[in-house]
Write an enzyme that holds these catalytic residues in place. Structure first.
Site, PDB file in Angstrom:
ATOM      1  N   CYS A 153       0.859  -1.190   0.000  1.00 13.01           N
ATOM      2  CA  CYS A 153       0.000   0.000   0.000  1.00 13.01           C
ATOM      3  C   CYS A 153       0.890   1.234   0.000  1.00 13.01           C
ATOM      4  CB  CYS A 153      -0.922   0.026   1.217  1.00 13.01           C
ATOM      5  SG  CYS A 153      -1.793   1.611   1.366  1.00 13.01           S
ATOM      6  N   HIS A 160      -6.680   1.729   4.778  1.00  9.82           N
ATOM      7  CA  HIS A 160      -7.342   2.689   3.895  1.00  9.82           C
ATOM      8  C   HIS A 160      -8.489   2.095   3.098  1.00  9.82           C
ATOM      9  CE1 HIS A 160      -3.273   4.471   4.409  1.00  9.82           C
ATOM     10  NE2 HIS A 160      -4.039   5.491   4.670  1.00  9.82           N
ATOM     11  N   LYS A 177     -11.200   8.792  10.885  1.00 10.90           N
ATOM     12  CA  LYS A 177      -9.866   9.344  11.134  1.00 10.90           C
ATOM     13  C   LYS A 177      -9.708  10.583  10.270  1.00 10.90           C
ATOM     14  CE  LYS A 177      -4.923   8.668  10.715  1.00 10.90           C
ATOM     15  NZ  LYS A 177      -3.872   8.196   9.847  1.00 10.90           N
TER      16      LYS A 177
HETATM   17  N1  MSP Z   1       6.354   9.553   8.014  1.00 12.08           N
HETATM   18  C1  MSP Z   1       5.662   8.626   8.852  1.00 12.08           C
HETATM   19  C2  MSP Z   1       6.288   8.566  10.216  1.00 12.08           C
HETATM   20  C3  MSP Z   1       7.746   8.231  10.246  1.00 12.08           C
HETATM   21  S1  MSP Z   1       8.377   8.262  11.864  1.00 12.08           S
HETATM   22  C4  MSP Z   1       9.880   7.624  11.737  1.00 12.08           C
HETATM   23  C5  MSP Z   1       4.201   9.041   8.993  1.00 12.08           C
HETATM   24  N2  MSP Z   1       3.916  10.303   8.706  1.00 12.08           N
HETATM   25  S2  MSP Z   1       2.452  10.944   8.714  1.00 12.08           S
HETATM   26  O1  MSP Z   1       2.649  12.323   8.352  1.00 12.08           O
HETATM   27  O2  MSP Z   1       1.582  10.173   7.888  1.00 12.08           O
HETATM   28  O3  MSP Z   1       1.883  10.792  10.152  1.00 12.08           O
HETATM   29  C6  MSP Z   1       2.591  11.260  11.244  1.00 12.08           C
HETATM   30  C7  MSP Z   1       1.807  11.153  12.521  1.00 12.08           C
HETATM   31  O4  MSP Z   1       0.594  11.879  12.467  1.00 12.08           O
HETATM   32  C8  MSP Z   1       1.453   9.731  12.914  1.00 12.08           C
HETATM   33  O5  MSP Z   1       1.802   9.533  14.276  1.00 12.08           O
HETATM   34  C9  MSP Z   1      -0.038   9.682  12.762  1.00 12.08           C
HETATM   35  O6  MSP Z   1      -0.632   8.808  13.660  1.00 12.08           O
HETATM   36  C10 MSP Z   1      -0.406  11.119  13.084  1.00 12.08           C
HETATM   37  N3  MSP Z   1      -1.727  11.407  12.581  1.00 12.08           N
HETATM   38  C11 MSP Z   1      -2.108  11.622  11.287  1.00 12.08           C
HETATM   39  N4  MSP Z   1      -3.467  11.757  11.266  1.00 12.08           N
HETATM   40  C12 MSP Z   1      -3.961  11.630  12.532  1.00 12.08           C
HETATM   41  C13 MSP Z   1      -5.216  11.782  13.131  1.00 12.08           C
HETATM   42  N5  MSP Z   1      -6.311  12.011  12.443  1.00 12.08           N
HETATM   43  N6  MSP Z   1      -5.273  11.700  14.487  1.00 12.08           N
HETATM   44  C14 MSP Z   1      -4.153  11.572  15.268  1.00 12.08           C
HETATM   45  N7  MSP Z   1      -2.966  11.429  14.725  1.00 12.08           N
HETATM   46  C15 MSP Z   1      -2.866  11.261  13.361  1.00 12.08           C
HETATM   47  O7  MSP Z   1       3.389   8.213   9.360  1.00 12.08           O
END
Ligand code: MSP
Length: 513
Positions: free
Chosen positions: A130, A151, A297
């Site tokens: 994915c 997703h 989410k």
């Molecule tokens: N790039 C990876 C992380 C690498 S760490 C070595 C990634 N990035 S992300 O931008 O997709 O997400 C980063 C963080 O934001 C994650 O912890 C994710 O859970 C958080 N969130 C993104 N959308 C969210 C919500 N709607 N609610 C809470 N946190 C969420 O994953």
């Protein structure tokens, strides 16, 4: 002399820069900032890291959609993320971009160690992938055999000649790690424990079809799979392989704060990689829940993404930081709504705290010419009740260390309520009328003293409001120099300081009407 760890080191995930931030990303970042400020308030030396995850398919595709080269695209988006940090008063000590040379060369060094130790080998990989998750799945994990479990969109089939990490060799060590407090909360620990207990497969850590990434030093045709480049940021940015003492002062990380969707990477793959390299594992990985909007989410892909600036413009940065941590139990999912945020602003902030401060400052100005009196009057039942509320708040605030922000704030607000009750019980306007000058002096001193402590206790969560309150109280020295527990004791306010009633801390909201 041997260099040893003397720093509380905490991190946020590094964010994909395929798009601008929304409040889901800001949620993790604000929570981490509150912990950083909380630890500093307790006298710890803190190193707080955040940054951006700039390689991988997701970013490369976003660049292609904009008709840009990947580097050009990420350079364009990263400032939007840095602006968010400023907007939300994030006090990070470092910001790592995975496209920086300091990161890339150290990733190569680290991976070379794993390769030299025999934990990396070439093999063919094929399986469902994915792109949104940047993750491979097994067929059994897919929904209806075709959809990504997260997703619910069709996965792609990938077949590549890759390098694999011998993850399967670390199952026992990982299971032993889950007997400690490494993964929190409990529900997440159980989740990773059963995942590992079911059997671990070796994992592909490179890509041959993609050009956008950190080159594999022993095979420049390949780049590292974005997750293995990304996880390493926590070590590279802390100084791993830099030849300086920085890494020894910081490592192991005390806290990796993440969302629950990226638990497996942080609680399984990451410690296994560190074990393989002979580097100590982090002390704690805490996975929080999701912010939901309308039951889903919140995210950029389903058009529910809300930019933090929209909320900050209306509610201010202090309410922004307060609201999410007070409203939602951190380990669980929680729902954002405009109405509940308005409610929190009006009740907790404007009424309970803002009015209290304004009332006390007004009385000190009009009864004492703004000068905080000596507490000459005796201590009575009202002061004893207040002292009990204070003690409960100071104890309750320790919940910050368990990342139970809701409980910590509830207890601080118990004290705010206690001060309001105290004002009502002592009724300084009556003491004034009765000419009970000593009691009035005791009462006003106590109120100012309590506000001083409140400014300190709320400062990790609401740094601007705390600083404004501190300034209004005319206290010597910057708030940032105060340290718990000593400065949080009642009675530490120097009498004779001059207060100034400035603007309301939390003015009435503009209802947009
Ligand atoms: N790039 C990876 C992380 C690498 S760490 C070595 C990634 N990035 S992300 O931008 O997709 O997400 C980063 C963080 O934001 C994650 O912890 C994710 O859970 C958080 N969130 C993104 N959308 C969210 C919500 N709607 N609610 C809470 N946190 C969420 O994953």
């Amino acid at each position: 002399m041997a260099e040893t760890k003397d720093t509380y080191y905490l991190t946020t995930p590094i964010y994909y820069v395929n798009d601008v931030p929304h409040i889901g990303h800001a949620y993790t970042t604000v929570a981490a900032d509150v912990v950083a400020r909380w630890r500093r308030l307790n006298g710890d030396r803190v190193h707080f890291l955040t940054g951006t995850d700039e390689h991988g398919e997701k970013n490369a595709r976003a660049a292609a959609e904009r008709g840009m080269a990947p580097q050009e695209h990420v350079d364009d988006i990263v400032p939007r993320w840095q602006e968010m940090l400023e907007l939300l008063r994030i006090s990070n000590d470092d910001f790592i971009r995975t496209t920086e040379p300091r990161h890339q060369t150290r990733v190569q060094d680290f991976m070379q160690v794993l390769h030299d130790r025999g934990d990396i080998y070439p093999a063919t990989y094929s399986g469902p992938y994915c792109v949104r998750c940047e993750a491979y799945y097994t067929v059994s994990e897919l929904v209806d055999g075709t959809l990504c479990p997260l997703h619910r969109r069709p996965v792609e089939q990938l077949e590549q000649e890759n390098y694999f990490f011998r993850l399967s060799g670390y199952a026992d060590q990982l299971l032993a790690l889950y007997d400690t407090d490494f993964v929190q909360p409990e529900v997440r620990r159980n989740e990773v424990r059963s995942f590992v207990a079911e059997g671990l497969q070796d994992i592909s850590i490179t890509r041959s079809a993609l050009d956008w990434g950190v080159r594999v030093p022993w095979d420049p045709e390949q780049v590292f799979y974005v997750w293995f480049d990304a996880l390493l940021n926590y070590a590279t940015a802390a100084g791993y392989g830099s030849g300086t003492a920085a890494f020894a002062h910081r490592w192991p990380a005390d806290l990796h704060l993440i969302g629950k969707d990226i638990l497996r990477f942080h609680a399984v793959y990451w410690p296994a990689m560190l074990m393989a390299a002979g580097v100590e594992v982090p002390r704690r990985v805490y996975a929080h829940g999701f912010l939901l909007v309308g039951g889903e989410k919140m995210g950029k892909s389903n058009a529910t993404g809300i930019h933090p600036a929209e909320l900050v413009a209306h509610f201010g940065v202090d309410c922004y930081r307060y609201y999410f941590l007070r409203e939602i139990s951190f380990g669980q999912d929680g729902t954002f709504s405009w109405e509940s945020m308005e409610q929190r602003y009006t009740t907790d902030l404007a009424n309970d705290l803002g009015n209290l401060a304004n009332r006390v400052l007004t009385m000190v100005e009009s009864y004492c010419g703004g000068v905080v009196p000596d507490p000459v009057g005796g201590l009575g039942d009202a002061e004893a009740a207040l002292a009990a509320d204070h003690a409960a708040a100071v104890t309750g605030l320790q919940a910050m260390d368990r990342l139970d922000f809701k409980k910590a704030l509830e207890d601080v607000w118990g004290f705010v309520g206690g001060v309001n009750r105290y004002v009502e019980a002592r009724a300084p306007w009556k003491l004034r009328k009765q000419g009970a000058d000593d009691d009035l002096a005791r009462c006003l001193y106590t109120c100012v003293d309590a506000l001083r402590v409140i400014a300190m206790l709320i400062s990790p969560v609401m740094p601007d409001a705390a600083a404004a309150l501190w300034g209004a109280l005319g206290l010597p020295g910057p708030l940032a120099d105060q340290r718990l527990p000593d400065a949080g004791a009642l009675g530490a306010t120097p009498a004779g300081v001059t207060v100034t009633r400035g603007d309301l801390l939390f003015p009435k909201l503009d209802d947009g009407g």
